[in-house]
Design a protein around this motif. Structure first.
Motif, short mmCIF file in Angstrom:
data_model
loop_
_atom_site.label_atom_id
_atom_site.label_comp_id
_atom_site.label_asym_id
_atom_site.label_seq_id
_atom_site.Cartn_x
_atom_site.Cartn_y
_atom_site.Cartn_z
N GLN A 123 30.85 26.75 45.45
CA GLN A 123 29.94 27.11 44.47
C GLN A 123 28.60 26.73 44.67
O GLN A 123 28.35 26.02 43.70
CB GLN A 123 30.24 28.95 43.80
N GLY A 178 26.25 29.57 40.85
CA GLY A 178 26.97 30.40 39.54
C GLY A 178 27.78 30.47 38.72
O GLY A 178 27.54 29.07 38.49
N ARG A 179 28.49 31.04 38.41
CA ARG A 179 29.93 31.39 37.10
C ARG A 179 30.97 30.26 37.84
O ARG A 179 31.18 29.43 36.54
CB ARG A 179 30.14 32.38 37.35
N ARG A 236 28.03 29.91 49.07
CA ARG A 236 28.25 30.85 48.16
C ARG A 236 29.61 31.16 48.48
O ARG A 236 30.65 30.94 49.33
CB ARG A 236 28.00 32.64 48.83
N ASP A 237 30.11 31.58 46.92
CA ASP A 237 30.91 31.37 47.22
C ASP A 237 32.07 32.52 48.38
O ASP A 237 33.42 32.33 48.83
CB ASP A 237 32.50 32.00 46.01
N ASP A 238 31.32 33.44 48.82
CA ASP A 238 31.89 35.07 49.51
C ASP A 238 32.60 33.54 50.85
O ASP A 238 33.63 34.87 51.45
CB ASP A 238 31.07 35.81 50.00
N GLY A 284 37.26 31.60 43.20
CA GLY A 284 38.06 32.66 42.24
C GLY A 284 38.75 33.31 43.21
O GLY A 284 38.49 33.57 44.26
N ASN A 311 40.05 36.06 42.71
CA ASN A 311 39.09 37.15 43.60
C ASN A 311 38.76 37.69 45.46
O ASN A 311 39.21 38.06 46.15
CB ASN A 311 38.59 37.86 42.63
N ALA A 313 36.94 30.42 34.71
CA ALA A 313 36.68 31.67 35.73
C ALA A 313 37.71 32.21 35.47
O ALA A 313 37.63 33.18 35.73
CB ALA A 313 35.71 31.09 36.51
N GLY A 314 38.32 32.69 34.02
CA GLY A 314 39.52 33.61 34.00
C GLY A 314 38.51 35.13 34.05
O GLY A 314 37.11 34.93 33.59
N CYS A 315 38.70 36.10 34.60
CA CYS A 315 38.91 37.70 34.54
C CYS A 315 39.09 38.49 35.07
O CYS A 315 40.87 38.09 35.61
CB CYS A 315 37.45 37.75 35.68
N ILE A 340 35.04 43.91 38.69
CA ILE A 340 35.26 42.46 36.86
C ILE A 340 34.78 42.27 35.76
O ILE A 340 33.97 43.67 35.83
CB ILE A 340 35.39 41.31 38.03
N SER A 349 34.94 41.38 31.87
CA SER A 349 34.73 40.13 30.63
C SER A 349 34.41 41.25 29.51
O SER A 349 35.75 41.24 29.21
CB SER A 349 34.09 39.21 30.77
P1 ATP Z 1 27.48 33.65 45.04
O1 ATP Z 1 26.66 33.86 44.86
O2 ATP Z 1 28.25 32.48 45.47
O3 ATP Z 1 28.05 34.82 45.73
P2 ATP Z 1 28.92 35.78 42.98
O4 ATP Z 1 27.42 36.31 42.14
O5 ATP Z 1 29.52 36.39 44.15
O6 ATP Z 1 28.28 34.04 43.86
P3 ATP Z 1 29.89 35.11 40.26
O7 ATP Z 1 28.86 35.83 39.49
O8 ATP Z 1 29.32 33.69 40.03
O9 ATP Z 1 29.68 35.24 41.79
O10 ATP Z 1 30.55 34.72 39.73
C1 ATP Z 1 32.09 34.35 40.30
C2 ATP Z 1 33.10 34.42 40.17
O11 ATP Z 1 33.19 34.02 38.43
C3 ATP Z 1 34.39 35.68 40.26
O12 ATP Z 1 34.11 36.29 41.53
C4 ATP Z 1 35.04 35.42 39.41
O13 ATP Z 1 36.18 35.05 40.39
C5 ATP Z 1 34.68 34.84 38.29
N1 ATP Z 1 33.92 35.88 36.86
C6 ATP Z 1 35.22 35.21 35.22
N2 ATP Z 1 34.46 36.27 35.03
C7 ATP Z 1 33.56 36.61 35.27
C8 ATP Z 1 32.21 37.96 35.02
N3 ATP Z 1 32.90 38.11 34.10
N4 ATP Z 1 31.84 38.41 36.17
C9 ATP Z 1 31.62 37.96 37.49
N5 ATP Z 1 32.74 36.80 37.69
C10 ATP Z 1 33.42 36.35 36.58
#
Ligand code: ATP
Ligand code: MG
Length: 285
Positions: free
Chosen positions: A9, A12-13, A51-53, A70, A72, A90-92, A158, A160
């Protein structure tokens, strides 16, 4: 010589932990100049920042050979990729939530209801398995406000800490799935790339093992050595060395992090002294 392309990624997280994992595996990567791709100077790997998507699609098509994201996102995108290994960060939880004043009984509550989510595939599969008909309203983000603006009766997202739910007048009523970061791979890696992946996995294993285990040293009275050793399984069996002081030995071994407080109490009860618990840098079984 070919390189293994890994997608992680961009920001992001998952970004920092993904890079940390590579670093702990001894793989040097320069992230200084915000490039979208970079090569390691000491391992045949190239890193793509995405981007993770988009990662499941790129891995399916072979634009990237492997990727970290993730679970998910892997389930939602449902691409033909292999889940190689869960990574433990990155558990959720992904949960269903409803307005907090609603009375909730069980899943049948959702029959005929409209649910807002950014994860329609996971949600659809879940309700199909449970034989409940729902309407799914797919939205890109800020899912929590959907009920208060009249877009949906409930949300699936999601969770947390649950504080975002509370501030939006919602309560969590069901956990649908739990997710963590996972390493995924293309299904048709050639032998050369597979060999690099195997080297990487060997290192990941060593890093994960070391974080789950501790090295323990203690002094034990010789007349309690047998009892103490049975408490300490170790990798093979503990190392026992005589101390300069008569009647005492030094015992060294490795224990699981999650059992360690229980064991330490029992060790003390058997007269163990000078217990040291150390971090393990790497562990190869
Ligand atoms: P991108 O811009 O790459 O699409 P994003 O906004 O989709 O980023 P993030 O919010 O960075 O993604 O989260 C990435 C992954 O982190 C999530 O898909 C999930 O697996 C994990 N994750 C862990 N805890 C949380 C949380 N509290 N909220 C959201 N995602 C979480
Ligand atoms: Mg995303």
């Amino acid at each position: 010589m070919s390189k293994l392309k890994i997608a992680i990624q961009k920001s992001g997280r998952l970004s920092e932990k993904s890079l940390d994992l590579l670093k702990d595996c001894g793989i040097k990567i320069s992230t200084s100049n915000r490039k979208l791709r970079t090569e390691s100077s000491n391992f045949p790997i190239e890193v793509l920042f995405l981007r993770d998507d988009d990662i499941p699609q790129y891995v399916e098509q072979g634009v990237a050979d492997i990727g970290i994201l993730g679970e998910n996102e892997v389930w939602e995108k449902n691409k033909d990729v292999t889940s190689i290994r869960q990574l433990g960060f990155a558990g959720c939880k992904m949960c269903l939530a409803i307005p907090k004043d609603e009375i909730y009984t069980d899943l049948t509550y959702f029959e005929g209801k409209k649910i807002a989510t950014s994860y329609p595939t996971i949600l659809r599969n879940f309700f199909q398995e449970n034989n409940i008909n729902v309407k799914i309203e797919e939205i890109g983000g800020s899912v929590e406000i959907a009920p208060s603006i009249g877009l949906a009766n409930a949300i699936f997202d999601i969770v947390s800490t649950g504080s975002t739910l509370l501030t939006n007048g919602l309560k969590q009523v069901e956990t649908v799935v739990e997710s963590q970061a996972v390493l995924i791979g293309n299904q048709n890696l050639d032998a050369e790339k597979q060999a690099i992946l195997d080297r990487l996995l060997f290192r990941i294993e060593a890093v994960k093992q070391s974080s789950e285990n501790k090295y323990i040293l203690l002094n034990a009275p010789n007349d309690k050595l047998d009892e103490i050793i049975t408490l300490l399984p170790g990798m093979k069996s503990p190392t026992v060395l005589p101390l300069a002081e008569k009647g005492w030995s030094s015992v060294h071994t490795v224990i699981k992090e999650d059992t360690f407080w229980d064991i330490i109490e029992q060790l003390k009860a058997f007269g163990a002294e000078g217990i040291l618990v150390l971090e393990i840098e790497k562990m190869i079984l």
